[in-house]
Design an enzyme around this catalytic site. Structure first.
Site, PDB file in Angstrom:
ATOM      1  N   GLY A  89      75.271 -60.067  -5.424  1.00 31.36           N
ATOM      2  CA  GLY A  89      74.803 -60.957  -6.475  1.00 31.36           C
ATOM      3  C   GLY A  89      75.196 -62.411  -6.329  1.00 31.36           C
ATOM      4  N   GLY A  90      75.545 -62.869  -5.136  1.00 26.18           N
ATOM      5  CA  GLY A  90      75.926 -64.265  -4.967  1.00 26.18           C
ATOM      6  C   GLY A  90      74.722 -65.197  -5.017  1.00 26.18           C
ATOM      7  N   ASN A 103      70.890 -60.105   2.693  1.00 27.19           N
ATOM      8  CA  ASN A 103      72.007 -59.170   2.866  1.00 27.19           C
ATOM      9  C   ASN A 103      71.768 -58.157   3.974  1.00 27.19           C
ATOM     10  OD1 ASN A 103      73.898 -58.466  -0.190  1.00 27.19           O
ATOM     11  ND2 ASN A 103      73.473 -60.390   0.825  1.00 27.19           N
ATOM     12  N   ASN A 106      75.842 -52.924  -2.157  1.00 23.00           N
ATOM     13  CA  ASN A 106      76.851 -53.901  -1.758  1.00 23.00           C
ATOM     14  C   ASN A 106      77.215 -54.774  -2.954  1.00 23.00           C
ATOM     15  OD1 ASN A 106      76.533 -57.096  -0.176  1.00 23.00           O
ATOM     16  ND2 ASN A 106      78.395 -55.912  -0.349  1.00 23.00           N
ATOM     17  N   ARG A 141      70.252 -70.386   1.666  1.00 22.68           N
ATOM     18  CA  ARG A 141      70.747 -69.801   0.420  1.00 22.68           C
ATOM     19  C   ARG A 141      70.639 -70.785  -0.749  1.00 22.68           C
ATOM     20  NH1 ARG A 141      73.700 -64.555   0.913  1.00 22.68           N
ATOM     21  NH2 ARG A 141      74.395 -65.069  -1.184  1.00 22.68           N
ATOM     22  N   HIS A 194      83.614 -59.481   3.083  1.00 18.29           N
ATOM     23  CA  HIS A 194      82.760 -58.808   2.103  1.00 18.29           C
ATOM     24  C   HIS A 194      81.419 -58.395   2.691  1.00 18.29           C
ATOM     25  CE1 HIS A 194      82.040 -57.649  -2.008  1.00 18.29           C
ATOM     26  NE2 HIS A 194      81.012 -58.461  -2.166  1.00 18.29           N
ATOM     27  N   TRP A 195      81.076 -58.921   3.869  1.00 20.42           N
ATOM     28  CA  TRP A 195      79.787 -58.622   4.506  1.00 20.42           C
ATOM     29  C   TRP A 195      79.989 -57.732   5.728  1.00 20.42           C
ATOM     30  CZ3 TRP A 195      77.287 -64.195   4.611  1.00 20.42           C
ATOM     31  CH2 TRP A 195      76.805 -64.485   3.326  1.00 20.42           C
TER      32      TRP A 195
END
Length: 292
Positions: A32-33, A41, A100, A179, A257-258
């Protein structure tokens, strides 16, 4: 409501021609960034999973090219209730599900609300289920997300993305520009703020505390975590690992986180091996993607 999605692959092994994981489709839900989407993603992971599964990457409500309605419940419930309608529209009865971060919370709520629609569950640094025992809240990554939401800029977006990964060479100017364009597209900032507010609304906040409910999940569950995760740190996995009866944990070293990007091949291999343990047989078909 229109949900955008990407699809590739068939529910058989590219080498043996036999069904993998019981032949169930594999649905992946993104985080959700700012500027997040199914493609940002998981686009690079799609070819790997498409070798074994009919794979669907879904833009969650409020993200990517999906519609951006106001969130009128805790976001995890909001998104999971649209996901079941999405599957009904495509006449898909049951899936393996990967989530994720924010998508991990959606996947967890879906597994709790619609257990008969899930084969196996993969959760990747999931929101709502990650209970930080030793780290302060908000974590560094979540704080930088909030900073961007309150005052969007390329500099704040770069600071946020830098918390996603250990390898800072992945934080390129091109990625920041891509992004930023998505995060500031019409309706995107409002949708992100509506999503965030759903976790603070006193009527809905407790509905997002999924760690209190996950003892009810009976599906085989793979928890995956980057050891250096600065958004949902590794200590957040411990309660989930204890609570979910059939949970196991895989930790990727030198990874944030990825995991699907920093540990791409190992991540795909670990997930495929886990899902292959499912033996249910279903009839399947393959299409090319679109919207529902």
């Amino acid at each position: 409501m229109t949900l955008n999605y990407y699809e590739a692959g068939v529910s058989t092994s590219s080498t043996t021609g036999e069904p993998v994981g019981g032949g169930l489709p594999f649905v992946l839900l993104h985080g959700g960034g700012p500027g997040a989407s199914a493609w940002s993603n998981f686009g690079s992971a799609l070819p790997r999973f498409a070798e074994s599964f009919r794979t669907l990457l879904v833009d969650q409500p409020g993200f990517g090219q999906s519609d951006k309605p106001e969130v009128k419940a805790n976001y995890f419930r909001h998104a999971s209730d649209y996901l079941v309608k999405f599957l009904d529209e495509l006449q898909i009865e049951k899936v393996h599900l990967l989530g994720n971060s924010l998508g991990g919370g959606t996947a967890t709520r879906f597994a709790l609300s619609y257990p008969d629609r899930v084969g196996r569950l993969v959760l990747m640094g999931p929101g709502g289920l990650s209970l930080n025992l030793f780290h302060a809240d908000p974590t560094e990554g979540v704080q930088r997300l909030m900073d961007f939401s309150m005052d969007p800029s390329r500099e704040r977006l770069r600071a946020f993305i830098s918390t996603m990964v250990v390898d800072q060479s992945l934080v390129t100017d091109e990625l920041v520009e891509e992004r930023f364009a998505d995060a500031t597209a019409p309706g995107s900032l409002e949708a992100m703020r509506s999503m965030g507010a759903s976790f603070w609304n006193p009527e809905w906040a407790e509905d997002g505390m999924l760690w209190r409910e996950v003892h009810a999940i009976r599906k085989p569950t793979l928890l995956t975590w980057g050891r250096e995760d600065r958004v949902n740190p590794l200590d957040g996995a411990l309660v989930a690992l204890k609570q979910i009866p059939r949970a196991q944990l895989h930790v990727f070293p030198n990874c944030g986180h990825w995991a699907q990007i920093e540990a791409a091949e190992e991540f795909a291999r670990v997930c495929t091996t886990f899902l292959a343990g499912h033996v249910e047989r279903v009839s399947t078909s393959s299409t090319t993607g679109g919207s529902a």
